[in-house]
Design a protein around this motif. Structure first.
Motif, short mmCIF file in Angstrom:
data_model
loop_
_atom_site.label_atom_id
_atom_site.label_comp_id
_atom_site.label_asym_id
_atom_site.label_seq_id
_atom_site.Cartn_x
_atom_site.Cartn_y
_atom_site.Cartn_z
N SER A 69 12.06 111.11 19.83
CA SER A 69 12.60 111.42 18.50
C SER A 69 14.01 112.03 18.62
O SER A 69 14.92 111.67 17.87
CB SER A 69 11.67 112.39 17.78
N LEU A 70 14.16 112.93 19.58
CA LEU A 70 15.46 113.57 19.79
C LEU A 70 16.49 112.56 20.28
O LEU A 70 17.61 112.50 19.78
CB LEU A 70 15.31 114.71 20.81
N ALA A 71 16.10 111.73 21.25
CA ALA A 71 17.03 110.75 21.82
C ALA A 71 17.42 109.70 20.80
O ALA A 71 18.58 109.28 20.74
CB ALA A 71 16.40 110.09 23.04
N SER A 72 16.48 109.27 19.98
CA SER A 72 16.80 108.24 18.99
C SER A 72 17.77 108.77 17.94
O SER A 72 18.58 108.01 17.38
CB SER A 72 15.52 107.74 18.31
N ARG A 73 17.74 110.08 17.71
CA ARG A 73 18.66 110.66 16.73
C ARG A 73 20.11 110.62 17.24
O ARG A 73 21.03 110.32 16.49
CB ARG A 73 18.25 112.10 16.44
N TYR A 74 20.28 110.95 18.52
CA TYR A 74 21.63 111.05 19.07
C TYR A 74 22.06 109.83 19.87
O TYR A 74 23.25 109.57 20.03
CB TYR A 74 21.74 112.29 19.97
N SER A 124 22.63 100.03 13.99
CA SER A 124 23.78 99.16 13.74
C SER A 124 24.90 99.97 13.08
O SER A 124 24.67 100.63 12.05
CB SER A 124 23.35 98.00 12.83
N TYR A 125 26.09 99.96 13.67
CA TYR A 125 27.23 100.69 13.12
C TYR A 125 28.45 99.78 12.99
O TYR A 125 28.68 98.91 13.82
CB TYR A 125 27.61 101.88 14.02
N ASN A 126 29.20 100.01 11.94
CA ASN A 126 30.52 99.42 11.78
C ASN A 126 31.54 100.48 12.19
O ASN A 126 31.67 101.50 11.51
CB ASN A 126 30.75 98.97 10.34
N ALA A 186 32.79 106.51 13.64
CA ALA A 186 34.08 106.55 14.32
C ALA A 186 33.85 106.85 15.80
O ALA A 186 33.08 107.76 16.15
CB ALA A 186 34.98 107.62 13.71
N PHE A 187 34.47 106.05 16.66
CA PHE A 187 34.39 106.25 18.11
C PHE A 187 35.71 106.85 18.58
O PHE A 187 36.75 106.19 18.50
CB PHE A 187 34.10 104.91 18.80
N ILE A 188 35.66 108.11 19.02
CA ILE A 188 36.84 108.78 19.56
C ILE A 188 36.83 108.54 21.07
O ILE A 188 35.95 109.04 21.78
CB ILE A 188 36.84 110.29 19.27
N ASN A 189 37.79 107.78 21.59
CA ASN A 189 37.75 107.31 22.97
C ASN A 189 38.22 108.38 23.96
O ASN A 189 39.24 108.26 24.63
CB ASN A 189 38.61 106.05 23.11
N VAL A 190 37.42 109.46 24.06
CA VAL A 190 37.61 110.51 25.06
C VAL A 190 36.26 110.74 25.74
O VAL A 190 35.22 110.39 25.19
CB VAL A 190 38.12 111.83 24.46
N ALA A 191 36.29 111.32 26.93
CA ALA A 191 35.06 111.48 27.71
C ALA A 191 33.99 112.20 26.90
O ALA A 191 32.89 111.67 26.70
CB ALA A 191 35.35 112.23 29.01
N THR A 192 34.29 113.41 26.46
CA THR A 192 33.36 114.16 25.61
C THR A 192 34.13 114.97 24.58
O THR A 192 35.24 115.44 24.85
CB THR A 192 32.49 115.14 26.44
N GLU A 247 33.54 115.26 11.91
CA GLU A 247 32.49 114.81 11.00
C GLU A 247 32.80 115.23 9.56
O GLU A 247 32.62 114.46 8.61
CB GLU A 247 31.13 115.38 11.43
N ASN A 248 33.28 116.45 9.40
CA ASN A 248 33.63 116.94 8.07
C ASN A 248 34.82 116.19 7.48
O ASN A 248 34.85 115.89 6.28
CB ASN A 248 33.94 118.44 8.12
N GLU A 249 35.80 115.88 8.32
CA GLU A 249 37.01 115.22 7.84
C GLU A 249 36.76 113.75 7.50
O GLU A 249 37.22 113.25 6.47
CB GLU A 249 38.12 115.32 8.89
N PHE A 250 36.02 113.05 8.37
CA PHE A 250 35.89 111.60 8.21
C PHE A 250 34.67 111.18 7.41
O PHE A 250 34.60 110.07 6.89
CB PHE A 250 35.85 110.92 9.58
N GLY A 251 33.66 112.05 7.35
CA GLY A 251 32.48 111.74 6.56
C GLY A 251 31.59 110.65 7.13
O GLY A 251 30.81 110.04 6.39
N VAL A 252 31.70 110.37 8.45
CA VAL A 252 30.87 109.36 9.10
C VAL A 252 30.37 109.94 10.44
O VAL A 252 30.84 110.98 10.89
CB VAL A 252 31.64 108.04 9.37
N THR A 253 29.42 109.24 11.06
CA THR A 253 28.92 109.64 12.37
C THR A 253 30.02 109.50 13.41
O THR A 253 30.74 108.50 13.43
CB THR A 253 27.72 108.77 12.77
N ILE A 254 30.13 110.50 14.28
CA ILE A 254 31.18 110.51 15.30
C ILE A 254 30.55 110.29 16.68
O ILE A 254 29.54 110.91 17.02
CB ILE A 254 31.95 111.85 15.31
N PHE A 255 31.17 109.41 17.48
CA PHE A 255 30.73 109.16 18.85
C PHE A 255 31.88 109.39 19.81
O PHE A 255 33.04 109.11 19.48
CB PHE A 255 30.23 107.71 19.01
N ASP A 256 31.54 109.89 21.00
CA ASP A 256 32.54 109.97 22.06
C ASP A 256 32.16 108.97 23.16
O ASP A 256 31.16 108.25 23.06
CB ASP A 256 32.67 111.40 22.62
#
Length: 466
Positions: A42-47, A52-54, A131-137, A147-156
């Protein structure tokens, strides 16, 4: 039962040596705790779930100073980020942007003007869901801010690479290593979700669960590591030279091994991290000397050290090989950056694991030479798919193997059909046999033999007779 793979044409040679657990029950118990943990799932599926993401991709880069990367360009790094997202089958790239920074250490990740521009682009496009921010972490504070600024899920980058690894992990060992690599990421993310309530009961339950899982995985990897060491010892006893094939992800390592061995069942894939398991494949050099080629996990830049360390056990097979083939993609616009990263990582692994430096046993292979006009630098140009340059490469491999394993090419005069001939056929590679011109009772044998075996031969058949 999942296994580490050995090519079919190697089974007779290796007497069915395979990377398997000592018993079905031991491997089953490992699989059970990987597969049957609903709380963790459950935890892993959340993060790390593969929803499917655009995706809107942002590549931040430092414009000047000590943090500026000088052997590549922001454009090339952005293209690699696009390739990462496209490796996830259900994800789509909606738009991209390159964003300059003065430092990655600022409290606010982007400057005010850059942040407003990106916010407008992302919030203004209703199709963007991540949004995918292309940095290690990303630090937790930066994650919250974006997350607050863009209003979408953020990934590194850590998250995206982890999702690709999860998708390609098949064997028990690769699944263990990927699961271990997930834990630092999940630990950081539950801290992010519990800012201000880090002593809460829910947070403590998750923290302890991750801690217990980490111990279980490390214990299972330790057992598998012991089994791998036993198998390495058996390979050493059988005295087969080992040639590891390493390189940046998607440089063509598997394709090259297929070309060198002629193993038709190998199925190279044109995608990042297609190979996570160590696999062994039998090959024969021009002199008929048999070698084992080792296919390994690919390298990639800008991922956390903790993620690389989780694959140390796998990469050990590459580090202890007699010869290392470093495959570079000549057609890549980022060739120099990728080559530098692999060499730097190898030296780091050698230092951290007390291995000898690998620099003196590396052969650099420029793959995909059919896609470029010329090959620069000190490397052997080949095309694994077009079978170009393989003869030259195989001869170089043979020269390096003979030197690394202290083998020699020797011509001996031995009695025809005697014990000496039988011993040499069993303990050396016989290249040629011809009648002695001066005495028909003897044969001239041209062989490849290790120094140890040559000394044994002298002891058995020369010193004893004397």
């Amino acid at each position: 039962m999942r296994r580490f793979f050995v090519s079919p044409n190697l089974r007779g040679v290796l007497n069915n040596v395979r990377f398997v657990s000592n018993s079905d029950s031991s491997e089953s118990s490992v699989t059970d705790f990987l597969d049957k943990n609903e709380e963790y799932d459950s935890l892993a599926s959340r993060y790390l779930g593969q929803s499917s993401y655009n995706c809107f991709i942002i590549h931040p880069y430092v414009k000047w100073g000590p943090d500026k990367i000088r052997d590549t360009t922001p454009s090339n790094q952005l293209q690699e980020a696009v390739a990462l997202i496209r490796t996830l089958s259900s994800w789509k790239v909606i738009d991209t942007s390159i964003a300059p920074l003065t430092s990655f250490q600022k409290k606010m990740f982007f400057g005010k003007g850059t942040l407003e521009k990106l916010r407008s682009q992302i919030r203004g496009n209703p199709n963007v869901t991540a949004a995918f921010i292309n940095v290690a972490t990303l630090r937790n504070s930066h994650l919250t801010e974006l997350e607050n600024e863009f209003g979408v899920t953020i990934f590194d980058r850590y998250n995206i690479v982890m999702q690709i690894l999860r998708m390609h992990a098949i064997s028990t060992h690769s699944r263990l290593q990927v699961s271990l690599a997930e834990i630092p990421y999940l630990r950081a993310r539950i801290r992010h979700d519990n800012v201000g309530v880090v002593t809460g009961e829910h947070y403590d339950t998750r923290r302890i669960m991750l801690q217990d899982r980490e111990k279980q995985i490390k214990s299972a990897i330790k057992k598998l590591k012991s089994q791998r060491q036993l198998l390495r010892n058996r390979r050493t006893t059988m005295d087969f030279p080992v040639v590891s094939v390493i390189g940046y992800t998607n440089s063509g390592k598997t394709s090259l091994i297929k070309a060198l061995t002629g193993e038709e069942k190998m199925q190279p894939q044109n995608q990042l991290f297609a190979t996570l398991d160590v696999t062994f494949h039998a090959g024969q050099l021009p002199s008929k000397l048999k070698v084992l080629y080792v296919d390994t996990v690919g390298f990639i830049a800008e991922i956390p050290t903790s993620l690389i360390e989780c694959f140390n056990v796998t990469l050990e097979d590459a580090m202890i090989a007699d010869v290392i083939l470093h495959v570079v993609d000549l057609s890549s616009p980022d060739l120099q950056h990728q080559e530098n990263h692999v060499l730097k990582t190898l030296e780091s692994l050698a230092m951290n694991n007390n291995f000898e430096s690998s620099s003196d046993k590396i052969i650099t292979v420029g793959n995909k030479c059919d896609l470029v006009a010329s090959c620069k630098g000190n490397m052997i140009p080949v095309s694994a798919t077009k079978h170009l340059g393989l003869d030259v490469l195989q001869q170089e491999i043979e020269n390096a193997v003979l030197k690394a394993t202290d083998r020699k090419i020797v011509v001996m005069k031995v009695p025809s059909g005697g014990d000496e001939m039988r011993w040499l056929y069993k303990n050396a590679v016989v290249l040629d046999v011809s009648a002695d011109q001066h005495n028909s009772d003897f044969q001239q044998m041209k062989i490849i033999v290790t120094k140890v075996k040559l000394d044994q031969f002298k002891s058995y058949f020369i010193e004893n007779k004397c």
